[in-house]
Motif scaffolding. Structure first.
Motif, PDB file in Angstrom:
ATOM      1  N   SER A 106      33.712  41.044  28.121  1.00 27.60           N
ATOM      2  CA  SER A 106      33.156  39.793  28.619  1.00 27.60           C
ATOM      3  C   SER A 106      32.943  39.902  30.115  1.00 27.60           C
ATOM      4  O   SER A 106      33.580  40.697  30.781  1.00 27.60           O
ATOM      5  N   SER A 107      32.037  39.133  30.625  1.00 25.20           N
ATOM      6  CA  SER A 107      31.797  39.145  32.063  1.00 25.20           C
ATOM      7  C   SER A 107      31.833  37.725  32.587  1.00 25.20           C
ATOM      8  O   SER A 107      31.521  36.783  31.883  1.00 25.20           O
ATOM      9  N   ILE A 108      32.228  37.613  33.824  1.00 18.54           N
ATOM     10  CA  ILE A 108      32.332  36.329  34.498  1.00 18.54           C
ATOM     11  C   ILE A 108      31.520  36.429  35.774  1.00 18.54           C
ATOM     12  O   ILE A 108      31.639  37.391  36.518  1.00 18.54           O
ATOM     13  N   ARG A 109      30.691  35.451  36.012  1.00 24.87           N
ATOM     14  CA  ARG A 109      29.941  35.433  37.266  1.00 24.87           C
ATOM     15  C   ARG A 109      30.653  34.510  38.242  1.00 24.87           C
ATOM     16  O   ARG A 109      31.015  33.398  37.905  1.00 24.87           O
ATOM     17  N   CYS A 110      30.854  35.014  39.447  1.00 29.15           N
ATOM     18  CA  CYS A 110      31.508  34.237  40.498  1.00 29.15           C
ATOM     19  C   CYS A 110      30.496  33.957  41.590  1.00 29.15           C
ATOM     20  O   CYS A 110      29.793  34.859  42.022  1.00 29.15           O
ATOM     21  N   TYR A 111      30.412  32.728  42.016  1.00 32.94           N
ATOM     22  CA  TYR A 111      29.514  32.369  43.088  1.00 32.94           C
ATOM     23  C   TYR A 111      30.329  31.819  44.246  1.00 32.94           C
ATOM     24  O   TYR A 111      31.210  31.006  44.060  1.00 32.94           O
ATOM     25  N   GLY A 112      30.039  32.288  45.433  1.00 35.61           N
ATOM     26  CA  GLY A 112      30.757  31.784  46.585  1.00 35.61           C
ATOM     27  C   GLY A 112      29.876  31.893  47.812  1.00 35.61           C
ATOM     28  O   GLY A 112      29.592  32.980  48.275  1.00 35.61           O
ATOM     29  N   GLY A 113      29.425  30.776  48.318  1.00 40.44           N
ATOM     30  CA  GLY A 113      28.589  30.801  49.502  1.00 40.44           C
ATOM     31  C   GLY A 113      27.281  31.518  49.217  1.00 40.44           C
ATOM     32  O   GLY A 113      26.608  31.266  48.239  1.00 40.44           O
ATOM     33  N   ALA A 114      26.924  32.479  50.093  1.00 44.81           N
ATOM     34  CA  ALA A 114      25.648  33.170  49.975  1.00 44.81           C
ATOM     35  C   ALA A 114      25.751  34.457  49.165  1.00 44.81           C
ATOM     36  O   ALA A 114      24.798  35.187  49.048  1.00 44.81           O
ATOM     37  N   PHE A 115      26.904  34.750  48.584  1.00 43.53           N
ATOM     38  CA  PHE A 115      27.030  35.997  47.834  1.00 43.53           C
ATOM     39  C   PHE A 115      27.547  35.716  46.423  1.00 43.53           C
ATOM     40  O   PHE A 115      28.084  34.652  46.148  1.00 43.53           O
ATOM     41  N   TRP A 116      27.340  36.673  45.537  1.00 43.80           N
ATOM     42  CA  TRP A 116      27.878  36.563  44.196  1.00 43.80           C
ATOM     43  C   TRP A 116      28.291  37.935  43.727  1.00 43.80           C
ATOM     44  O   TRP A 116      27.870  38.955  44.237  1.00 43.80           O
ATOM     45  N   CYS A 117      29.149  37.943  42.766  1.00 46.89           N
ATOM     46  CA  CYS A 117      29.578  39.207  42.181  1.00 46.89           C
ATOM     47  C   CYS A 117      29.734  39.011  40.686  1.00 46.89           C
ATOM     48  O   CYS A 117      29.829  37.903  40.196  1.00 46.89           O
ATOM     49  N   ARG A 118      29.764  40.102  39.981  1.00 49.41           N
ATOM     50  CA  ARG A 118      29.948  40.050  38.540  1.00 49.41           C
ATOM     51  C   ARG A 118      31.226  40.810  38.215  1.00 49.41           C
ATOM     52  O   ARG A 118      31.325  42.015  38.453  1.00 49.41           O
ATOM     53  N   LEU A 119      32.208  40.105  37.689  1.00 47.20           N
ATOM     54  CA  LEU A 119      33.467  40.711  37.301  1.00 47.20           C
ATOM     55  C   LEU A 119      33.382  41.071  35.833  1.00 47.20           C
ATOM     56  O   LEU A 119      32.935  40.279  35.018  1.00 47.20           O
ATOM     57  N   VAL A 120      33.799  42.270  35.513  1.00 43.56           N
ATOM     58  CA  VAL A 120      33.774  42.707  34.123  1.00 43.56           C
ATOM     59  C   VAL A 120      35.207  42.894  33.668  1.00 43.56           C
ATOM     60  O   VAL A 120      36.000  43.548  34.324  1.00 43.56           O
ATOM     61  N   TYR A 121      35.538  42.303  32.548  1.00 39.87           N
ATOM     62  CA  TYR A 121      36.877  42.427  31.991  1.00 39.87           C
ATOM     63  C   TYR A 121      36.755  42.928  30.565  1.00 39.87           C
ATOM     64  O   TYR A 121      36.063  42.347  29.750  1.00 39.87           O
ATOM     65  N   ASN A 122      37.433  44.025  30.318  1.00 45.35           N
ATOM     66  CA  ASN A 122      37.467  44.591  28.986  1.00 45.35           C
ATOM     67  C   ASN A 122      38.793  44.176  28.357  1.00 45.35           C
ATOM     68  O   ASN A 122      39.851  44.432  28.911  1.00 45.35           O
ATOM     69  N   GLU A 123      38.738  43.526  27.194  1.00 44.01           N
ATOM     70  CA  GLU A 123      39.958  43.039  26.555  1.00 44.01           C
ATOM     71  C   GLU A 123      40.951  44.177  26.307  1.00 44.01           C
ATOM     72  O   GLU A 123      42.143  43.958  26.174  1.00 44.01           O
ATOM     73  N   GLY A 124      40.481  45.413  26.239  1.00 48.83           N
ATOM     74  CA  GLY A 124      41.347  46.563  26.015  1.00 48.83           C
ATOM     75  C   GLY A 124      42.074  47.030  27.267  1.00 48.83           C
ATOM     76  O   GLY A 124      42.962  47.869  27.195  1.00 48.83           O
ATOM     77  N   MET A 125      41.688  46.491  28.428  1.00 44.40           N
ATOM     78  CA  MET A 125      42.336  46.898  29.672  1.00 44.40           C
ATOM     79  C   MET A 125      43.784  46.446  29.675  1.00 44.40           C
ATOM     80  O   MET A 125      44.092  45.309  29.332  1.00 44.40           O
ATOM     81  N   LYS A 126      44.652  47.326  30.047  1.00 39.33           N
ATOM     82  CA  LYS A 126      46.069  46.972  30.122  1.00 39.33           C
ATOM     83  C   LYS A 126      46.422  46.743  31.584  1.00 39.33           C
ATOM     84  O   LYS A 126      46.002  47.475  32.452  1.00 39.33           O
ATOM     85  N   THR A 127      47.204  45.719  31.800  1.00 35.34           N
ATOM     86  CA  THR A 127      47.669  45.454  33.153  1.00 35.34           C
ATOM     87  C   THR A 127      49.112  45.903  33.260  1.00 35.34           C
ATOM     88  O   THR A 127      49.898  45.735  32.327  1.00 35.34           O
ATOM     89  N   GLN A 128      49.444  46.497  34.387  1.00 39.38           N
ATOM     90  CA  GLN A 128      50.817  46.926  34.601  1.00 39.38           C
ATOM     91  C   GLN A 128      51.629  45.745  35.094  1.00 39.38           C
ATOM     92  O   GLN A 128      51.158  44.931  35.865  1.00 39.38           O
ATOM     93  N   LYS A 129      52.864  45.697  34.637  1.00 42.89           N
ATOM     94  CA  LYS A 129      53.754  44.645  35.091  1.00 42.89           C
ATOM     95  C   LYS A 129      54.126  44.915  36.542  1.00 42.89           C
ATOM     96  O   LYS A 129      54.446  46.039  36.914  1.00 42.89           O
ATOM     97  N   SER A 130      54.066  43.905  37.354  1.00 39.81           N
ATOM     98  CA  SER A 130      54.423  44.028  38.761  1.00 39.81           C
ATOM     99  C   SER A 130      55.885  43.666  38.954  1.00 39.81           C
ATOM    100  O   SER A 130      56.411  42.792  38.276  1.00 39.81           O
ATOM    101  N   VAL A 131      56.515  44.353  39.885  1.00 38.91           N
ATOM    102  CA  VAL A 131      57.896  44.074  40.248  1.00 38.91           C
ATOM    103  C   VAL A 131      57.908  43.680  41.711  1.00 38.91           C
ATOM    104  O   VAL A 131      57.358  44.390  42.551  1.00 38.91           O
ATOM    105  N   ARG A 132      58.499  42.561  42.000  1.00 37.53           N
ATOM    106  CA  ARG A 132      58.564  42.100  43.386  1.00 37.53           C
ATOM    107  C   ARG A 132      59.609  42.928  44.125  1.00 37.53           C
ATOM    108  O   ARG A 132      60.731  43.083  43.672  1.00 37.53           O
ATOM    109  N   GLN A 133      59.221  43.494  45.269  1.00 38.81           N
ATOM    110  CA  GLN A 133      60.097  44.367  46.046  1.00 38.81           C
ATOM    111  C   GLN A 133      59.978  43.984  47.511  1.00 38.81           C
ATOM    112  O   GLN A 133      58.880  43.908  48.049  1.00 38.81           O
ATOM    113  N   SER A 134      61.097  43.757  48.142  1.00 44.38           N
ATOM    114  CA  SER A 134      61.098  43.415  49.553  1.00 44.38           C
ATOM    115  C   SER A 134      61.330  44.679  50.371  1.00 44.38           C
ATOM    116  O   SER A 134      62.262  45.435  50.089  1.00 44.38           O
TER     117      SER A 134
END
Length: 104
Positions: free
Chosen positions: A2-30
């Motif tokens: 799926s794709s999402i179109r983002c509009y902001g001011g005078a520019f735009w971008c197209r974000l592509v997200y593949n449902e198969g993409m895995k995200t890594q869990k983030s760990v908060r570290q100071s």
């Protein structure tokens, strides 16, 4: 996919997200950084248009990869040293191992 179109001011971008993409869990570290190092991270992040956090992640990942390569080079050199039959070659490789371990 799926794709999402983002509009902001005078520019735009197209974000592509593949449902198969895995995200890594983030760990908060100071982490406390010296002021000079923190400034360098901010400057690098600014020139690359990244957040300081993302810049730190990239620097750490690059450092880990560099350490792995350095360790592999050491093991390769040690193997060559163990297998060397020529005394001159063994001395040269031994000197190189010494420099890797103890510095110049």
């Amino acid at each position: 996919m799926s794709s999402i179109r983002c509009y902001g001011g005078a520019f735009w971008c197209r974000l592509v997200y593949n449902e198969g993409m895995k995200t890594q869990k983030s760990v908060r570290q100071s982490v406390s950084l010296p002021a000079k190092t923190a400034g360098q991270v901010r400057n690098l992040a600014k020139t690359r248009r990244l957040s300081s956090n993302r810049m730190l992640v990239e620097l750490i990942e690059n450092g880990i990869e560099a350490e792995k390569r350095k360790q592999q080079e050491f093991f390769d050199l040690a193997e060559r040293f163990r297998n060397a039959t020529d005394p001159e070659e063994a001395k040269r490789l031994g000197d190189a191992l010494g420099r890797m371990v103890f510095g110049n």
